[in-house]
Design a protein around this motif. Sequence first.
Motif, PDB file in Angstrom:
ATOM      1  N   SER A 126       0.808  -1.228   0.000  1.00 13.47           N
ATOM      2  CA  SER A 126       0.000   0.000   0.000  1.00 13.47           C
ATOM      3  C   SER A 126       0.836   1.270   0.000  1.00 13.47           C
ATOM      4  N   ILE A 127       2.134   1.172   0.183  1.00 17.21           N
ATOM      5  CA  ILE A 127       2.971   2.369   0.263  1.00 17.21           C
ATOM      6  C   ILE A 127       2.846   3.257  -0.971  1.00 17.21           C
ATOM      7  N   PRO A 128       2.847   2.707  -2.203  1.00 14.49           N
ATOM      8  CA  PRO A 128       2.680   3.601  -3.366  1.00 14.49           C
ATOM      9  C   PRO A 128       1.399   4.426  -3.309  1.00 14.49           C
ATOM     10  N   ASP A 129       0.316   3.866  -2.769  1.00 20.17           N
ATOM     11  CA  ASP A 129      -0.938   4.607  -2.660  1.00 20.17           C
ATOM     12  C   ASP A 129      -0.895   5.645  -1.543  1.00 20.17           C
ATOM     13  N   MET A 130      -0.059   5.400  -0.529  1.00 16.77           N
ATOM     14  CA  MET A 130       0.014   6.325   0.604  1.00 16.77           C
ATOM     15  C   MET A 130       0.865   7.550   0.305  1.00 16.77           C
ATOM     16  N   VAL A 131       1.975   7.366  -0.391  1.00 14.78           N
ATOM     17  CA  VAL A 131       2.942   8.457  -0.563  1.00 14.78           C
ATOM     18  C   VAL A 131       3.009   8.980  -1.987  1.00 14.78           C
ATOM     19  N   GLY A 132       2.402   8.281  -2.941  1.00 11.02           N
ATOM     20  CA  GLY A 132       2.435   8.736  -4.322  1.00 11.02           C
ATOM     21  C   GLY A 132       3.627   8.199  -5.079  1.00 11.02           C
ATOM     22  N   GLU A 133       3.598   8.398  -6.389  1.00  9.86           N
ATOM     23  CA  GLU A 133       4.657   7.903  -7.251  1.00  9.86           C
ATOM     24  C   GLU A 133       5.957   8.663  -6.995  1.00  9.86           C
ATOM     25  N   GLY A 134       7.059   7.948  -7.141  1.00 11.64           N
ATOM     26  CA  GLY A 134       8.370   8.575  -7.017  1.00 11.64           C
ATOM     27  C   GLY A 134       8.867   8.711  -5.593  1.00 11.64           C
ATOM     28  N   ARG A 135       8.086   8.273  -4.608  1.00 11.25           N
ATOM     29  CA  ARG A 135       8.485   8.406  -3.203  1.00 11.25           C
ATOM     30  C   ARG A 135       8.694   7.053  -2.545  1.00 11.25           C
ATOM     31  N   HIS A 136       8.762   6.001  -3.346  1.00 13.81           N
ATOM     32  CA  HIS A 136       8.852   4.652  -2.794  1.00 13.81           C
ATOM     33  C   HIS A 136      10.110   4.469  -1.951  1.00 13.81           C
ATOM     34  N   GLN A 294      18.043   7.890   0.978  1.00 14.48           N
ATOM     35  CA  GLN A 294      17.077   8.974   0.861  1.00 14.48           C
ATOM     36  C   GLN A 294      17.682  10.182   0.162  1.00 14.48           C
ATOM     37  N   ARG A 295      18.929  10.512   0.491  1.00  7.69           N
ATOM     38  CA  ARG A 295      19.584  11.648  -0.160  1.00  7.69           C
ATOM     39  C   ARG A 295      19.895  11.340  -1.626  1.00  7.69           C
ATOM     40  N   TYR A 296      20.281  10.109  -1.899  1.00  6.14           N
ATOM     41  CA  TYR A 296      20.573   9.721  -3.279  1.00  6.14           C
ATOM     42  C   TYR A 296      19.318   9.812  -4.144  1.00  6.14           C
ATOM     43  N   THR A 297      18.219   9.327  -3.620  1.00  7.15           N
ATOM     44  CA  THR A 297      16.964   9.368  -4.375  1.00  7.15           C
ATOM     45  C   THR A 297      16.487  10.796  -4.574  1.00  7.15           C
ATOM     46  N   LYS A 298      16.608  11.625  -3.552  1.00 10.18           N
ATOM     47  CA  LYS A 298      16.176  13.017  -3.656  1.00 10.18           C
ATOM     48  C   LYS A 298      17.028  13.786  -4.659  1.00 10.18           C
ATOM     49  N   THR A 300      18.998  12.467  -7.243  1.00 12.79           N
ATOM     50  CA  THR A 300      19.027  11.928  -8.600  1.00 12.79           C
ATOM     51  C   THR A 300      17.648  11.589  -9.154  1.00 12.79           C
ATOM     52  N   GLY A 301      16.663  11.399  -8.268  1.00 14.62           N
ATOM     53  CA  GLY A 301      15.348  10.970  -8.723  1.00 14.62           C
ATOM     54  C   GLY A 301      15.307   9.512  -9.126  1.00 14.62           C
ATOM     55  N   ARG A 302      16.316   8.749  -8.762  1.00 15.60           N
ATOM     56  CA  ARG A 302      16.399   7.335  -9.128  1.00 15.60           C
ATOM     57  C   ARG A 302      16.445   6.482  -7.872  1.00 15.60           C
ATOM     58  N   SER A 303      16.042   5.212  -8.005  1.00 17.19           N
ATOM     59  CA  SER A 303      16.139   4.254  -6.907  1.00 17.19           C
ATOM     60  C   SER A 303      17.252   3.261  -7.206  1.00 17.19           C
ATOM     61  N   VAL A 304      17.645   2.496  -6.194  1.00 17.35           N
ATOM     62  CA  VAL A 304      18.752   1.555  -6.378  1.00 17.35           C
ATOM     63  C   VAL A 304      18.363   0.403  -7.285  1.00 17.35           C
ATOM     64  N   GLY A 305      17.091   0.029  -7.313  1.00 18.03           N
ATOM     65  CA  GLY A 305      16.606  -0.935  -8.291  1.00 18.03           C
ATOM     66  C   GLY A 305      16.997  -2.367  -8.031  1.00 18.03           C
ATOM     67  N   ALA A 306      16.736  -3.201  -9.058  1.00 17.84           N
ATOM     68  CA  ALA A 306      16.936  -4.641  -8.947  1.00 17.84           C
ATOM     69  C   ALA A 306      18.392  -5.008  -8.786  1.00 17.84           C
TER      70      ALA A 306
END
Length: 476
Positions: A126-136, A294-298, A300-306
């Motif tokens: 449910s986290i995507p629905d709680m915080v919105g896209e791009g904040r995972h 958190q700082r890296y995502t903020k 670059t706008g990217r996540s660490v991914g698979a």
Amino acid sequence: MTSGTAALQERRYRILVTGYAISSYGTFLNVVALSLYVYAVTDRALAVGVFMAVRLAAGFVAGLASAAVLARWSPKGVMFWANVAQAAALLLLVLAPDGFRTGTLFAVSAVVGASGTLFMVTLRSSIPDMVGEGRHTWANSLMVSGRSMAMVAGFASSGVVVSLLGYTAAFLVDMATFLVCALTVLLLPMPMSPARGDEESDDEKGSQGGGQEGEGADGPGRRRVPAALVALGAVPVLGLMVALRGIDALGSSSHNAALPVYSTELDADNPAVFVSVFWCVWALGNVLVQQVLQRYTKRTGRSVGALGFGLGTIAMSGTFILAFAGLPWAATVLVALLAGAADGLTEVSYTSHLQTLPSPLRTHAFGLSATVENLGFGVGMIVVAAALDVFTPLSVVGVAHGAAIVLALVYVARVLRGRGAQEAGEAQEAHEAQEAVPGSEAREGKQVEQGEQGKGESGAGPARGGHRDGAEVSGG
């Protein structure tokens, strides 16, 4: 989404994570207090093992059933009642007469195992629905940080709480933490019960997902299994990813079981010292890596991914093996710090990757993942406990985490190969798109360039150079 709405979502999610961290403290305090209480009531070590087995088995079944539960009830309702059920079970244990304590203990074990799994599956999906896209990534990092600190606090204080206040007080504290979490769930801007239209829509999506995977589902009661298989195939290498998570859980069971044994070998008079220091430093590493993520995502706008999940699993398993290698204290502290950081990286990257699935499939994926994790940890606890009677902690942990490293290497190779194929496909598409551009000027320029430079030259003219750059950009 307006900035005011985003700020409100973030504030309420922070409140929920605070409640989750408090209930996690109760969970880890619960693990120690209930295990000790089982032994005190039954006076049999076998009963402690059966108690843990019942808890894991209940979590296994809850993982399988989570998608069906969330298809009929809202995430907010499931999370609320999961906490209330655990609080009610602990209150029942406190009020149970002496003759009914043993049976009540195993009922509590089943309720806590099933409710805890349902809560985690619901929260993660449910986290995507709680915080919105791009904040995972931010949301997952915050959740993992809270749980890590709660784990250390729960384990560290369990002995003090039980020794000074007694079992009844420990159970009441546990009960209060779950009620606090339930109250924070009520603050979420989500309905307690799903609308009829939403429920029907989810059922239709699940039915469509099952039909896509195969035609073997010949009845309504069998739709859930194909939907879970669709979830595995919806994201590249997701099936291998979930399998690696299960092997990782088996590795986790090895170091959890081996730490008390190894700590006793190091200092028989004070066996708790090594365990306490190790987990405190581990939690510090976990929290620190969340700040970095958190700082890296903020930024670059990217996540660490698979790929981050695979590399993190290799690093985590390697450092846990080194923790039992008899290194000096300073080196062991560094290893524990790195193990916590790698563990935090794998948790966030894994959860974030599964959250990229569409909502109906996401629930199935997290339910299936919880089932696999419970199975891996449960089987691991049985196998490891038997192996530690014969082999050294280093050899047992080395084999368990070594298996995770081997599978993680296969997984990383698959991810890199998939990325290479995707980049090659994008480059080919860019090439075909440019070749298909209408007009004679580009073709005439290309022919003149070829005539002037000859067949043997590399072709640095504008048309060919631009084509090559376009392919490189697409590939990057």
